[in-house]
Scaffold this motif. Structure first.
Motif, PDB file in Angstrom:
ATOM      1  N   UNK A 120     -13.127   5.000  -2.265  1.00 25.61           N
ATOM      2  CA  UNK A 120     -12.238   4.322  -1.313  1.00 25.61           C
ATOM      3  C   UNK A 120     -10.982   5.155  -1.063  1.00 25.61           C
ATOM      4  N   UNK A 121     -10.431   5.759  -2.123  1.00 28.68           N
ATOM      5  CA  UNK A 121      -9.241   6.596  -1.975  1.00 28.68           C
ATOM      6  C   UNK A 121      -9.553   7.835  -1.140  1.00 28.68           C
ATOM      7  N   UNK A 122     -10.738   8.425  -1.337  1.00 24.86           N
ATOM      8  CA  UNK A 122     -11.133   9.600  -0.549  1.00 24.86           C
ATOM      9  C   UNK A 122     -11.219   9.254   0.931  1.00 24.86           C
ATOM     10  N   UNK A 123     -11.833   8.100   1.246  1.00 27.86           N
ATOM     11  CA  UNK A 123     -11.921   7.676   2.649  1.00 27.86           C
ATOM     12  C   UNK A 123     -10.530   7.403   3.219  1.00 27.86           C
ATOM     13  N   UNK A 124      -9.663   6.805   2.391  1.00 27.53           N
ATOM     14  CA  UNK A 124      -8.304   6.500   2.842  1.00 27.53           C
ATOM     15  C   UNK A 124      -7.547   7.784   3.161  1.00 27.53           C
TER      16      UNK A 124
END
Length: 222
Positions: A120-124
């Motif tokens: 999720x952090x990578x996509x963010x």
């Protein structure tokens, strides 16, 4: 004990042994030939039996490859098999492999669950940089992770930067709109109108001040 030399170990598809009863004693480098031999055998047959000479001992190895690539293997000295080949022996090995397989699958899902916030952090971050580079006009939604670990702290920092960047771009946009209006006025021969909006960006403010000074100078000349 039916097989005194019985060892159960885990290796990845490249032959890197990362779980073994004697891992600390032997070290990964000494275990690497054993892991590589099993990994090579898996390429031909995902599940089966093989023999291999390791550390001066002739080993009999039973192995099975898991769906996610890891290989579970049980190995013992050939002389132990010769002394204790019976039905209970193979049943014990089968049970050990099954239990280890179940434990490995459980461990796999625990790891996936633990690292889920990282995706999720990578996509963010991807969405944030797309917004920062004007590839998209809409700022990404905030993650707002509630966890107190490193992922939660990382998410909080990203969310704060998204809010600050969105506000900065908004103020820059308002200033640009005002600049365009002042330039239109100047095209029609009306000088002296000042740009009042400010920007968090010092360079943008310098440009604003320079335009205001130029407008005032032209106003006095006319």
């Amino acid at each position: 004990k039916e097989l005194p030399s019985l060892q159960i170990f885990l290796t990845d598809s490249n032959g890197e042994v990362f779980s073994h009863n004697d891992l600390e004693k032997l070290g990964k480098e000494r275990l690497k030939p054993l892991g590589e031999a099993v990994a090579k055998a898996v390429q031909t047959k995902p599940n089966g039996r093989m023999e291999f000479n390791f550390e001066g001992k002739h080993k009999v190895i039973y192995y099975r490859q898991m769906p996610f690539g890891w290989i579970i293997a049980a190995e013992a000295n050939d002389e132990d098999f010769t002394k204790a080949v019976n039905e209970s022996l193979f049943a014990s090995m089968s049970i050990a492999l099954i239990l280890l397989a179940l434990g490995s699958v459980g461990l796999f899902f625990v790891i996936v669950h633990f690292f889920k916030p990282l995706s999720a952090i990578q996509r963010q971050l991807d969405d944030f940089f797309a917004f920062l580079n004007h590839k998209v006009s809409q700022a990404p939604k905030l993650l707002q992770l509630k966890s107190k670990d490193e992922f939660g702290l990382m998410s909080k920092v990203i969310d704060e930067n998204i809010v600050q960047t969105e506000e900065m771009l908004k103020q820059d946009s308002e200033l640009v709109v005002e600049v365009v209006g002042v330039v239109d006025e100047a095209k029609q021969g009306r000088f002296g109108k000042s740009i009042t909006h400010n920007s968090p960006n010092p360079q943008t403010n310098e440009l604003k001040n320079a335009l205001n000074e130029m407008g005032n100078a032209l106003c006095h000349l006319v």
